[in-house]
Write a protein that holds these residues in place. Structure first.
Motif, PDB file in Angstrom:
ATOM      1  N   CYS A   1       6.321   8.298   2.142  1.00 21.93           N
ATOM      2  CA  CYS A   1       5.717   7.488   3.173  1.00 21.93           C
ATOM      3  C   CYS A   1       6.630   7.002   4.143  1.00 21.93           C
ATOM      4  O   CYS A   1       7.580   6.724   4.081  1.00 21.93           O
ATOM      5  N   THR A   2       6.158   6.720   5.439  1.00 20.15           N
ATOM      6  CA  THR A   2       6.846   6.013   6.512  1.00 20.15           C
ATOM      7  C   THR A   2       6.109   4.855   7.103  1.00 20.15           C
ATOM      8  O   THR A   2       4.843   4.988   7.525  1.00 20.15           O
TER       9      THR A   2
ATOM     10  N   ALA B   1       0.643  -1.236  -0.193  1.00 20.87           N
ATOM     11  CA  ALA B   1       0.047   0.150   0.193  1.00 20.87           C
ATOM     12  C   ALA B   1       0.852   1.124   0.031  1.00 20.87           C
ATOM     13  O   ALA B   1       0.386   2.274  -0.778  1.00 20.87           O
ATOM     14  N   ALA B   2       1.986   1.308   0.935  1.00 25.03           N
ATOM     15  CA  ALA B   2       2.686   2.499   0.903  1.00 25.03           C
ATOM     16  C   ALA B   2       3.596   2.689  -0.419  1.00 25.03           C
ATOM     17  O   ALA B   2       3.796   3.846  -1.045  1.00 25.03           O
TER      18      ALA B   2
ATOM     19  N   GLU C   1      -2.504  10.494   9.228  1.00 23.40           N
ATOM     20  CA  GLU C   1      -3.286   9.226   9.194  1.00 23.40           C
ATOM     21  C   GLU C   1      -2.545   8.204   8.512  1.00 23.40           C
ATOM     22  O   GLU C   1      -2.517   6.802   8.939  1.00 23.40           O
ATOM     23  N   GLN C   2      -1.996   8.375   7.226  1.00 19.95           N
ATOM     24  CA  GLN C   2      -1.146   7.566   6.461  1.00 19.95           C
ATOM     25  C   GLN C   2       0.273   7.824   6.568  1.00 19.95           C
ATOM     26  O   GLN C   2       1.122   6.977   5.924  1.00 19.95           O
ATOM     27  N   ALA C   3       0.739   8.501   7.420  1.00 17.23           N
ATOM     28  CA  ALA C   3       2.232   8.712   7.387  1.00 17.23           C
ATOM     29  C   ALA C   3       2.958   9.208   6.104  1.00 17.23           C
ATOM     30  O   ALA C   3       3.739   8.876   5.751  1.00 17.23           O
ATOM     31  N   MET C   4       2.035  10.140   5.388  1.00 13.32           N
ATOM     32  CA  MET C   4       2.362  10.414   4.038  1.00 13.32           C
ATOM     33  C   MET C   4       2.549  11.955   3.924  1.00 13.32           C
ATOM     34  O   MET C   4       1.733  12.714   4.477  1.00 13.32           O
TER      35      MET C   4
END
Length: 378
Positions: free
Chosen positions: A57-58, A12-13, A225-228
């Motif tokens: 992303c993380t 996903a990332a 929320e998504q670390a993005m």
């Protein structure tokens, strides 16, 4: 570099980050994703950029050995999709070979040294503004931006004030403006490429709140929320005066109609549209709003109950049907249609205002046709 990660989480990332990678480039690193594994903080950092758009992303991961490498974005995503198993193991081998394995399947691919990758640089997240509903904001405005020509008109303008946010898209024939209450913003005008705003809308959740900041050169949207982090280079130049455009529609003809009924009727006549330039004729009469379309496929007409305060000439006015549908597709409840004496159309509903110019040539033809009709015998 050695690390393991939940395969679906990593996939996903990678898919999110890969949206920023160039599909092709003379700089090979721009087609890749930077993988940076941190054994001290147990996390994996991913980044991709085409120099105008950047996404990072993380992901939390048990990193055994720190390291960095650049791997082809498309190929890496495909490999993760094909692998089975819940956990994926990744390690950097000698001679820049990356080994990716899960279960009984193992891949080895060539990668690039991380030093070749232009790591995105973001401004410090000071003065961030919370923005929610980015999906609906893009849906209501990005379609109206130009697809070619002036780079400024290919942007959606975000206007921030201490208590509101307005987004505007315009291609010269249509304009869509959305104004919302949005506290905390310093006065600013940001030109966001419409294609980038649509891409961000596809990555963000329906009700997700993003944090927006800018250094005047790029806009940075953070998703805790998504670390993005999503960053895009801002457009430059002068945008049109939106308020002047919207105020030029004098109230010569006016009707109020239910948005859902209007959209259903418009969709029905648009079924005969051969292309995006096919026209729909709009007429206000007592208690009714009429929509009709003629094409090589035939003709169609729909009528909708409406509160009409000023009827149009019987020949009405013609507009590009698909653009009109896009302009009203997110509107709900009662909407007000205002038409000027020259056919300029303004549709207002809730937070959105949609402006469209008529097809003067087609309207003139309709008027001439109406004049040529013989009068009925008494």
């Amino acid at each position: 570099m050695v690390f393991s990660c939940d395969r679906k989480t990593l996939l996903a990332a990678v898919k999110r980050t890969a949206k920023a990678a160039a599909s092709s480039s003379t700089v090979e690193a721009l087609t890749g994703i930077l993988l940076s594994a941190d054994a001290e903080n147990y996390e994996l950092f991913l980044a991709a950029t085409d120099l105008n758009l950047s996404i990072t992303c993380t992901v939390a991961a048990p990193v055994v050995r720190s390291g960095r490498a650049v791997v082809n974005a498309k190929l890496f995503a495909e490999m993760l999709s094909l692998l089975g198993g819940q956990t994926v193991e990744v390690q950097l081998l000698p001679q820049n070979q990356l080994e990716v394995s899960s279960g009984s399947t193992r891949y080895q691919i060539a990668c690039l040294p991380a030093d070749d990758f232009p790591v995105p640089q973001f401004p410090q997240p000071a003065g961030e503004v919370e923005i929610s509903g980015i999906r609906s904001l893009a849906k209501q405005t990005a379609f109206a931006a130009a697809r070619s020509g002036s780079s400024v008109m290919q942007c959606v303008k975000l206007e921030l004030t201490p208590d509101s946010l307005r987004a505007v898209g315009c291609d010269g024939s249509v304009l869509s403006s959305v104004r919302r209450e949005n506290a905390g913003g310093s006065p600013a005008g940001l030109l966001i490429p419409a294609s980038a705003l649509s891409l961000l809308a596809g990555l963000a959740g329906d009700e997700e709140t993003l944090l927006l900041s800018s250094d005047g050169k790029q806009a940075v949207f953070r998703s805790p929320e998504q670390a993005m982090t999503f960053a895009v280079r801002l457009g430059t130049g002068s945008y049109l005066d939106v308020d002047s455009v919207l105020s030029c529609v004098n109230r010569q003809y006016e009707a109020v109609v239910d948005a859902a009924l209007f959209r259903e009727a418009l969709d029905g006549v648009n079924a005969l549209a051969e292309n995006s330039s096919t026209l729909v004729n709009l007429v206000f009469s007592l208690g009714l709003l009429s929509l009709s379309c003629e094409s090589a496929a035939g003709s169609a007409k729909n009528e909708v109950p409406a509160q009409v305060t000023a009827v149009t000439p019987p020949e009405g006015f013609c507009y590009q049907g698909r653009k009109l549908f896009q302009g009203v597709r997110a509107m709900t409840g009662p909407i007000r249609l205002t038409v000027s004496d020259t056919g300029l159309l303004l549709v207002s509903g809730g937070e959105q205002s949609f402006f469209q110019t008529p097809s003067r040539k087609q309207a003139a033809k309709a008027a001439q046709k109406a004049k040529k009709k013989p009068a009925k015998a008494a």
